[in-house]
Structure formats: structure tokens, C-alpha cells
Write an enzyme that holds these catalytic residues in place. Structure first.
Site, PDB file in Angstrom:
ATOM      1  N   LYS A 271       7.278   6.665  -1.220  1.00 65.39           N
ATOM      2  CA  LYS A 271       8.100   5.478  -0.966  1.00 65.39           C
ATOM      3  C   LYS A 271       9.016   5.202  -2.156  1.00 65.39           C
ATOM      4  O   LYS A 271      10.194   4.889  -1.989  1.00 65.39           O
ATOM      5  CB  LYS A 271       7.216   4.255  -0.692  1.00 65.39           C
ATOM      6  CG  LYS A 271       6.635   4.256   0.719  1.00 65.39           C
ATOM      7  CD  LYS A 271       5.548   3.216   0.902  1.00 65.39           C
ATOM      8  CE  LYS A 271       4.877   3.380   2.257  1.00 65.39           C
ATOM      9  NZ  LYS A 271       3.653   2.585   2.405  1.00 65.39           N
TER      10      LYS A 271
ATOM     11  N   GLN B 155       0.247  -2.004  -0.335  1.00 63.66           N
ATOM     12  CA  GLN B 155      -0.343  -0.819   0.300  1.00 63.66           C
ATOM     13  C   GLN B 155      -1.767  -1.134   0.773  1.00 63.66           C
ATOM     14  O   GLN B 155      -2.594  -1.610  -0.009  1.00 63.66           O
ATOM     15  CB  GLN B 155      -0.344   0.339  -0.715  1.00 63.66           C
ATOM     16  CG  GLN B 155      -0.811   1.657  -0.157  1.00 63.66           C
ATOM     17  CD  GLN B 155       0.137   2.247   0.884  1.00 63.66           C
ATOM     18  OE1 GLN B 155       1.354   2.201   0.734  1.00 63.66           O
ATOM     19  NE2 GLN B 155      -0.419   2.774   1.952  1.00 63.66           N
TER      20      GLN B 155
ATOM     21  N   ASP C  91       7.236  -4.794   5.476  1.00 63.00           N
ATOM     22  CA  ASP C  91       6.266  -4.140   6.366  1.00 63.00           C
ATOM     23  C   ASP C  91       6.158  -4.875   7.704  1.00 63.00           C
ATOM     24  O   ASP C  91       5.551  -4.362   8.643  1.00 63.00           O
ATOM     25  CB  ASP C  91       4.875  -4.124   5.707  1.00 63.00           C
ATOM     26  CG  ASP C  91       4.557  -2.768   5.089  1.00 63.00           C
ATOM     27  OD1 ASP C  91       5.155  -1.771   5.530  1.00 63.00           O
ATOM     28  OD2 ASP C  91       3.712  -2.719   4.184  1.00 63.00           O
TER      29      ASP C  91
END
Ligand code: NAP
Length: 296
Positions: free
Chosen positions: A54, A98, A121
Site C-alpha cells: 500500500k 490494518q 477503507d
């Protein structure tokens, strides 16, 4: 019949290039450099790989990565403190925590602490609710990628029978919402669904997100259907060598389907590309600029 292979790697590379071009344009026009903060707690090797990928993709898109690697002994209050600081930092436009988090930390509380405008997200309850009620929202990246892949086959998803296998909060449910927004007729199936093969055989669009290696057989697929395989499963093949397979028995399925995504090289690369697109959207909104061109 052998299905058309939907090349997620190429489609994702194209999207990333277009996001990078738009980012360059914004940086030159108004000095805006989208910033992404990635928060990783602990040392899960798979998560470390995702986070590295990422950060690299962020830099390649002309965005600024801010990586925060924290020990798995961190107190929940300290993690929440970091999230609050990132919420208030104007150089950070997107925050990504995460998952999974260590057991002593309540993931729901942490995700809900992220500023919804920086929630690239799309996991904040505010964005979940906005998506469900048809309001503009930052939507989860893997489902966004699935929709884009399906639309490389079907210019419009209107009226198509879509079956989503799996009802997780990160894939199945938001994917179903996005499909509804595209006017598909949506069925969500899960571990308690009766006669799964028959349900799947109704689908013009079949999305598999169960996390069970090669569970969906060729005979479950309607001839000519579009199959999007979200599953990423590591299996040990002959000779003890590990390889990745999807939730769909690819070799069988490609003989029946009209189009199908491979694993790897299908949905996976789209997730990061859509994360960059969400970051660009978040940065534009924060700067009071119009959203990026929908044709991106
Ligand atoms: P998850 O949270 O474990 O959810 C799995 C879903 O599948 C659940 O709704 C479960 O039903 C259902 N299911 C499990 N076994 C089933 C069965 N035998 N028959 C019917 N339904 C069944 O998984 P997830 O996070 O959504 O991920 C799914 C897969 O996608 C995994 O392989 C994951 O690695 C992959 N993934 C890939 C990406 C990417 O970027 N490509 C991103 C995210 C996830 P119940 O709700 O009834 O338990």
C-alpha cells in the site's frame, strides 16, 4: 466454451495510472498532495506485506504515505490517541487501520474513531450507513473493485441477477449495497443458505467471497455468467509448494462462465487501486474541490 479472463492486474494498473495523473494535476494546480496514514499494530507477516504494498502504491500515485507501525502491546487508549492526532492532521487525507487488531483492542471502537471523511477503507458506521441509504460515501475498496471488474464485461448491471456468496462487513454486505445501487437484483448467500449450487446457478453475476478454497464448482455456474472471485486462499499443492487459489474451482468454472477473474491477478490488485481512488476522493472533499471525474 472457455471464458474470457478478466485481467484485474491490467485493469488495476490502468486505474492507478489515471489516479496518478489526476493527483499530479491537482498537485500542480493547487499544491494538494493526498496523504495516507497506514496504522499497523503488531507483526502479522501478511499484514506487513499488505502495508508495504500500500505504501509503495501510494508513492507511485504521487501521494504521501505516513506509516505507523506499533507494537502489539500498545494500549487501546494510545492507539485511539494516534487516530485522533491523524484526524486532526491536515496533511493526512486518508487513514487506514490494518486489520486484524490484537485481541485486547476493540476493532469496532478504533474504526469508529476514524474521521468518516478520512475513512478510505469505508468501514466507519457513518459511511456504512450512507452507502446503505444511497448517499455519497467512501465505500470499501474490495467491493468497489469487484463492481469495476464486472463493468468491464457489462456496460450496465441493471436488471442482472447478482448472487453474492458471503456476508462479511468488509466484502459481502457492502458489495450487495453497491450492486443494488447499480440496479442489479441481489441475493446474498452464506453458510446457512439452503441449496447453494441452485442459488448460484441463478446468477448472471456471481461474486464469491467465502474464504473456502475452490468451493464453487463448474456445475454451480450459469452458462455464460460473469464470475468474480474475491477469495484468496493459500493451499499446499503437489511437492509441498504453497500456491494461492480462489473460492472458485477456476479450471472447471472457466469452461462454463462467460467471463471470470483469476486468482491471483483478479480482485486483489483492484483493492489497492480503489484505495488510491478513495484517497483522491477524500483529499478533494477535504480541500473543497469537486470529486474526481467519475470516468476515472
Ligand atoms: P469472512 O469474514 O470469513 O466471511 C466469509 C463469508 O462466507 C461469511 O459470510 C460466511 O457465512 C460465508 N461462508 C463461509 N463458508 C461458507 C460455506 N461453506 N457456504 C456458504 N457460505 C460460507 O471472509 P471475508 O473477509 O469476507 O473474505 C472472504 C474471502 O475474500 C477470503 O478468502 C479473503 O481472503 C478474501 N478477501 C480478498 C480481498 C482482496 O483484496 N482480494 C479482500 C478481502 C477479502 P456466515 O456469515 O454464515 O458465517
Amino acid at each position: 466454451m472457455s471464458a474470457r479472463i478478466i485481467d484485474g492486474k491490467a485493469i488495476a494498473a490502468d486505474l492507478r495510472a489515471r489516479v496518478a495523473a489526476e493527483t499530479r494535476r491537482l498537485t500542480q494546480a493547487c499544491g494538494l498532495v493526498p496523504g495516507v496514514a497506514v496504522v499497523l499494530v503488531g507483526q502479522n507477516p501478511a499484514s506487513e506485506v499488505y502495508v508495504r504494498n500500500k505504501s509503495r502504491a501510494t508513492e507511485e500515485a504521487g501521494m504521501r504515505p505516513f506509516d505507523h507501525h506499533l507494537p502489539d502491546t500498545i494500549a487501546a487508549a494510545d492507539l485511539l490517541g494516534l487516530i485522533r492526532r491523524l484526524n486532526g492532521d491536515p496533511s493526512v487525507h486518508g487513514i487506514l487501520v490494518q486489520l486484524p487488531l490484537p485481541a485486547h483492542i476493540d476493532a469496532h471502537e478504533v474504526l469508529a474513531a476514524v474521521d468518516p471523511g478520512k475513512d478510505i477503507d469505508g468501514f466507519h458506521p457513518m459511511n456504512v450507513g450512507r452507502l446503505a441509504t444511497g448517499l455519497p460515501a467512501l465505500a470499501p475498496c474490495t467491493p468497489l473493485g469487484c463492481i469495476r471488474l464486472a463493468k468491464t464485461v457489462h456496460a450496465s448491471l441493471t436488471g442482472l441477477q447478482a448472487v453474492v456468496l458471503g456476508r462479511s462487513n468488509i466484502v459481502g454486505k457492502p458489495l450487495a449495497q453497491l450492486l443494488l445501487a447499480e440496479n442489479a437484483t441481489v441475493t446474498i448467500a452464506h453458510s446457512k443458505t439452503k441449496d447453494l449450487p441452485a442459488v448460484c446457478r441463478r446468477a448472471d453475476l456471481l461474486f464469491a467471497a467465502v474464504g473456502k478454497p475452490e468451493m464453487i464448482k463448474g456445475g454451480w455456474i450459469k452458462p455464460g455468467a460473469t464470475v468474480v472471485d474475491v477469495g484468496i486462499n493459500r493451499v499446499v499443492g503437489e511437492g509441498g509448494k504453497a500456491r494461492l487459489v480462489g473460492d472458485v474451482a477456476f479450471a472447471q468454472a472457466r469452461e462454463v462462465a462467460g467471463a471470470i477473474t483469476p486468482v491471483p491477478g483478479g480482485v486483489g490488485p483492484m483493492t489497492i487501486a480503489c484505495l488510491l481512488l478513495n484517497t483522491l476522493r477524500a483529499a478533494c472533499a477535504a480541500a473543497g474541490l469537486p470529486p474526481p471525474d467519475p470516468s476515472i
